[in-house]
Each structure stands twice: as structure tokens, then as C-alpha cells.
Enzyme design. Sequence first.
Site, PDB file in Angstrom:
ATOM      1  N   LEU A 191      73.606  16.544  28.385  1.00  0.00           N
ATOM      2  CA  LEU A 191      73.955  17.951  28.164  1.00  0.00           C
ATOM      3  C   LEU A 191      73.277  18.890  29.155  1.00  0.00           C
ATOM      4  CD1 LEU A 191      73.710  18.016  24.265  1.00  0.00           C
ATOM      5  CD2 LEU A 191      75.785  18.002  25.633  1.00  0.00           C
ATOM      6  N   ARG A 192      72.551  18.311  30.113  1.00  0.00           N
ATOM      7  CA  ARG A 192      71.841  19.163  31.059  1.00  0.00           C
ATOM      8  C   ARG A 192      72.816  20.014  31.876  1.00  0.00           C
ATOM      9  NH1 ARG A 192      68.267  15.523  32.997  1.00  0.00           N
ATOM     10  NH2 ARG A 192      66.764  16.033  31.389  1.00  0.00           N
ATOM     11  N   GLY A 193      73.987  19.462  32.202  1.00  0.00           N
ATOM     12  CA  GLY A 193      74.989  20.212  32.961  1.00  0.00           C
ATOM     13  C   GLY A 193      75.481  21.441  32.218  1.00  0.00           C
TER      14      GLY A 193
END
Length: 416
Positions: free
Chosen positions: A354-356
Amino acid sequence: MAGVIGTSSPAFLASPRPLSSQSSKPSIHSFSFTSGRKLYRGIRVPIKKGRFAITNVATEMTPAQTQAQKVAKESQRPVYPFAAIVGQDEMKLCLLLNVIDPKIGGVMIMGDRGTGKSTTVRSLVDLLPEIKVVVGDPFNSDPEDPESMGAEVRDKLIQGEELPLTTTKINMVDLPLGATEDRVCGTIDIEKALTEGVKAFEPGLLAKANRGILYVDEVNLLDDHLVDVLLDSAASGWNTVEREGISISHPARFILIGSGNPEEGELRPQLLDRFGMHAQVGTVRDAELRVKIVEERARFDQNPKEFRVTYLEEQDKLTQQITSARASLSSVQIDRELRVKISKVCAELNVDGLRGDIVTNRAAKALAALKGRDQVQPEDIATVIPNCLRHRLRKDPLESIDSGVLVIEKFYEVFT
């Protein structure tokens, strides 16, 4: 009682020597150690239990010291002005957004050699805003954020002590490729240990870079053991040092900026994912623009101070814009509908984790703040989403299309 004071650095070699049987002080040790070509024997050092000191700390300066620092700064090699960089808009935007919101997570700049990557990064120094720090603290502790405080400062705050504050410009720290792990993480101050008998910790580059910028040129050539150190600090925001009976943790939250040439080797995927944004830099093909760049560089080399004066007004304007954007960032809003679409783009591109999603939301808000708005628009997302997701896609060796093009195609598919 047996004990050793030493350091893991190869520059020092420490070995304990037995004490005389007549000695009645069990907490005093004798050492033989080498430093360069000199050999020291029979040094008796009282070891004080349960305490350690931290050296190389910043203290409040007298007016004379402040003036001396100002003179030293003026005598330093002049930096090429950020406003004078021709072209390379993608790289410049990524750098500015990270200064506005450090939680974006840094930027990786990849491109051809001789395209001004390191020049642009180092020119950012003039635009960096001032921050509040605690006087005498080597970790640039934030007096308002417990997560960015060293243990000693936090203890004083809990006890109700008043913290002396000062302001300083955000640090930019260069991490050389040949740096040792001790220099990066911190190590024992062997001189203080031997002369005063105090277990002294000397902070490294990670301590100096806390709440600042850590720049690694040619990051794809960095040794694996230093990459591991950076991964650990970037993941947790803290650096833990275990050296010779000392265990100390300190905050290490920094903007990680790396640059490199893809022809010289790929970056480890674990470290690549830690960079919030990815900028690609290409060689300028337009002849007129190339001539302009050459002329500007020649002017700077001939008279750097005079050249900097010509861009002073533009530099001040940029600095004010960054300061204003940092102040208004917390009030910028992004609609839930836009958040859902961002996550849909990430999901359909098979972006791992979910970093993007998080970085794209932060970068879009920072861009809106830079433009002086309090609401994120779809065009803000369109501008930043290729830089936030390009390096997170799974690479197909047979794919000839740039991954940034794939991201923007999927963006228009979802948003329209």
C-alpha cells in the site's frame, strides 16, 4: 572484573592486558592499543558503570561563534542556484515536493551521466527552510514531536524541564560510497573513553541527517552492508547502535535522496521500494537548450558569486513558496472519490503493498499546497502518480514501453 573498551573500526585495535596482582581497584583496566604507528601501553582507565556521554553535540553559540560560522559559510565553495537549472522539471518537482512533505519518503533520480542530477540535488541546500531544534541535542530533536526526539530530550520533557530551543536550517548530509558502518551509524569515542573513563557515543551520519536530507550519489553502487543499514533506518525511523557495552537508539527520520546511472547497475528492489518517488532524467536533445546550459555553466564557473546574485530574487521567491506550502499542507484536503480512484489505479497495475497509495496521496496534497490551493484536483494526481508508481511495477524484461507511460494510461482509463 574483566572489560574492554574498543571500537569495531579497523583504525583502532584494542586488547585488554592483565592488571598487576597488587592492584586493589577492580574497576580499573589496563590496555594496549595501536593508533596509526604509535603504540600505547599500560593506560589505566577507570570505567564508570551505568552511564555514557554523547560527543559532537550542537550547543548554543555566542555572537562571536555565530559570526565566525557566517564567515566560514561565505568562504565555502558556492552552490549552483536551483532556479538556474534548465529543464529537468520532473526531477525538480519531485525534490520540491519532498521538502514540502518529508513523509513522502524521498526520491530516486536515475538518468544518463552528465545530466545535472547531483548538481540539482546539492543546489536544493539554498531553499531548505529552518526548523526548531533542542539546543545541545545531537539528533536535531523536534521539541513538538515525541517520535523525533532523542531519549534524553524526551526524559527532560517528561520531568517538566524547560527545553532551550533554537532554529537551524534543514541539514543535507552526503553519504560517501566508501563510508564505514561506524561512520554511518555512530561508534565509541575511544579518546574520551581512555582519558575520562566514560563510555562515550559519537553520533554518525544518520544522527546528523535526522529531520534532514540524506543524499547518496551513485546509490546503485553502495555496498550491501550500508544498504542494510539504510533499509533498517528507513523502515523504522530509528537507528539502533550496539557497540562495546553501549546500546543506544536515536531517531533517524530523513528524506532519502539517491541518484545513479542505470547502466552502472540496478538498485536492490528492497531499497528501491523505500524511495517515495522516482524521477527519470534524460539528456537534453534541443540544440538551443544545450547551448543555454553550456553558457550558464560557463558564467557560473567564471564568477560564481555574481552569477548567484542574478538568481537571488528567483531563489527567494521559491523559498517563500516552499515555506508557505509547508505551513498550509495540513489544511489541504483530498476527496474520498479521488482516493478510491488512486487505489483502483494501484490495484489494476498490480502494485505490491500500500506504499504506492499512501505516497500518491501525500504527493498530490503537497503539489496542491505548492500551487496555493487547499483542495487536490485530478490534474495534481496526474502529475505525480507516474513518479510514485513507476518503480513499484513488476518489471517485464520483454516490455519496451516505459513503466511511467503504463501508469499514466491506466490513470486516464480509471479517471475518465
